[in-house]
Scaffold this active site. Structure first.
Site, PDB file in Angstrom:
ATOM      1  N   ASP A 123       0.824  -1.028  -0.033  1.00  0.00           N
ATOM      2  CA  ASP A 123      -0.161  -0.091  -0.164  1.00  0.00           C
ATOM      3  C   ASP A 123       0.729   0.949   0.333  1.00  0.00           C
ATOM      4  O   ASP A 123       2.222   0.948   0.622  1.00  0.00           O
ATOM      5  CB  ASP A 123      -0.353  -0.561   1.229  1.00  0.00           C
ATOM      6  CG  ASP A 123      -0.197  -1.036   2.475  1.00  0.00           C
ATOM      7  OD1 ASP A 123       0.843  -0.612   2.684  1.00  0.00           O
ATOM      8  OD2 ASP A 123      -0.957  -0.330   3.052  1.00  0.00           O
TER       9      ASP A 123
ATOM     10  N   ASP B 245      -8.079  -2.345  13.977  1.00  0.00           N
ATOM     11  CA  ASP B 245      -9.279  -1.893  13.458  1.00  0.00           C
ATOM     12  C   ASP B 245      -9.575  -2.963  12.431  1.00  0.00           C
ATOM     13  O   ASP B 245     -10.850  -3.383  11.713  1.00  0.00           O
ATOM     14  CB  ASP B 245     -10.024  -1.083  12.941  1.00  0.00           C
ATOM     15  CG  ASP B 245      -9.227  -0.483  11.627  1.00  0.00           C
ATOM     16  OD1 ASP B 245      -7.827  -1.650  11.163  1.00  0.00           O
ATOM     17  OD2 ASP B 245      -9.003   0.656  10.463  1.00  0.00           O
TER      18      ASP B 245
ATOM     19  N   HIS C 155      -7.685  -4.137  10.075  1.00  0.00           N
ATOM     20  CA  HIS C 155      -7.033  -3.830   8.723  1.00  0.00           C
ATOM     21  C   HIS C 155      -6.059  -5.095   8.483  1.00  0.00           C
ATOM     22  O   HIS C 155      -5.127  -4.858   8.977  1.00  0.00           O
ATOM     23  CB  HIS C 155      -6.936  -2.230   7.792  1.00  0.00           C
ATOM     24  CG  HIS C 155      -5.410  -1.339   8.932  1.00  0.00           C
ATOM     25  ND1 HIS C 155      -6.106  -0.079   8.943  1.00  0.00           N
ATOM     26  CD2 HIS C 155      -4.835  -2.026   8.718  1.00  0.00           C
ATOM     27  CE1 HIS C 155      -5.057  -0.138   9.321  1.00  0.00           C
ATOM     28  NE2 HIS C 155      -3.985  -1.138   8.874  1.00  0.00           N
TER      29      HIS C 155
ATOM     30  N   GLU D 115      -9.860  -0.707   4.908  1.00  0.00           N
ATOM     31  CA  GLU D 115     -10.085  -0.589   6.179  1.00  0.00           C
ATOM     32  C   GLU D 115     -11.714  -1.276   6.557  1.00  0.00           C
ATOM     33  O   GLU D 115     -12.132  -1.521   5.836  1.00  0.00           O
ATOM     34  CB  GLU D 115     -10.352   1.030   6.151  1.00  0.00           C
ATOM     35  CG  GLU D 115      -9.290   2.010   6.167  1.00  0.00           C
ATOM     36  CD  GLU D 115      -8.548   1.975   7.776  1.00  0.00           C
ATOM     37  OE1 GLU D 115      -8.256   1.051   8.930  1.00  0.00           O
ATOM     38  OE2 GLU D 115      -7.980   3.066   8.109  1.00  0.00           O
TER      39      GLU D 115
END
Ligand code: PGA
Length: 261
Positions: free
Chosen positions: A67, A136, A138, A143
């Site tokens: 990413d 979270d 991810h 996300e």
């Protein structure tokens, strides 16, 4: 999926470095998918030590990025291209010519994402993808509620992720870009071996949801349950909320040594 509970982050680094070394011995030009963040650093340190001792030959290895921030100049110290050059390519003596990554500075972001998908396919796909996990859940920058079949595309970061990453930007959350491009979950699932490393108590809920929760987009890492060869390596703290921890310890302790992870 296989869950391996190691005593600490350094133990996780050694275990995964050994898996990469094993891969490079039988496929010297393997494509290694790498992650940024704090978690994978022990893996890179352990691999660099093996390169220095001559135990691992990375001269033909290729590196693929997971990413990237959108809008940071490529030479910004916190662009993931810069981070990977510093933390992976240089210590492993791999030239930039062996690096594959999306262009986070392109004006045509969808075009850059499509070009990266084509580059990954042309390289023959990723052999081993190292992953961290967000608090979270991810993976990459997918996300919560990312499509489980998503491809490389632009995403908007959650405020939680921006605040988790502010430490790389002098603690100033306003400096953390809002947008990123990330390999999609569908893209990640095409790698031949997925290895997710999670360390520290802050990751315990996300690890429990990934391993023992349902496959659900609310926890993107739970998509690893759909992969035929996914390994989750956690330290004791990140494993602290796993109900099946005793079973995972037992099965790894009794695994035939030749099998690796
Ligand atoms: P961290 O990031 O390793 O810095 O905790 C993990 C991630 O966000 O994937």
């Amino acid at each position: 999926m296989e869950v391996v509970i190691v005593p600490d982050a350094a133990g996780g680094g050694e275990l995964i470095a050994e898996a990469v070394a094993r891969l490079l011995r039988h496929k010297p030009d393997a494509v290694l998918g790498v992650a940024t963040g704090s978690t994978p650093l022990p893996v890179y340190r352990a691999l660099a030590a093996r390169v220095r001792s001559g135990e691992v030959d990375t001269s033909r290895a290729r590196i693929a990025q997971l990413d990237e921030y959108v809008g940071l100049p490529a030479d910004h110290p916190e662009s993931y291209r810069s981070v990977l050059r510093r933390e992976v390519l240089e210590p492993l003596a791999i030239p930039m010519s062996a690096f594959l990554g999306p262009d986070g500075t392109a004006e045509d972001v969808p075009g850059a994402c499509a070009a990266y998908e084509r580059a990954l396919a042309a390289a023959g796909g990723v052999d081993l993808q190292l992953l961290g996990i967000g608090t979270d859940g991810h993976i990459g920058f997918n996300e919560p509620c990312s499509s489980l079949t998503s491809r490389t595309r632009i995403k908007t970061l959650t405020e939680q992720t921006r605040s988790d990453n502010a430490r790389f930007f002098g603690g100033d959350v306003a400096q953390v870009p809002q947008h990123v491009v990330t390999q999609g979950i569908g893209t990640i699932l095409e790698a031949r071996h997925l290895v997710l490393l999670a360390t520290g108590e802050g990751k315990a809920d996300a690890v429990a949801a990934t391993v023992e929760g349902p496959v659900a987009a609310i926890c993107p890492a739970s998509a690893l349950q759909l992969h035929p060869h996914a390994t989750v390596v956690t330290d004791e703290a990140a494993a602290s909320k796993l109900k099946l921890a005793p079973y995972f310890r037992h099965s790894y302790a009794n695994k035939p040594g030749w099998q690796g992870i």
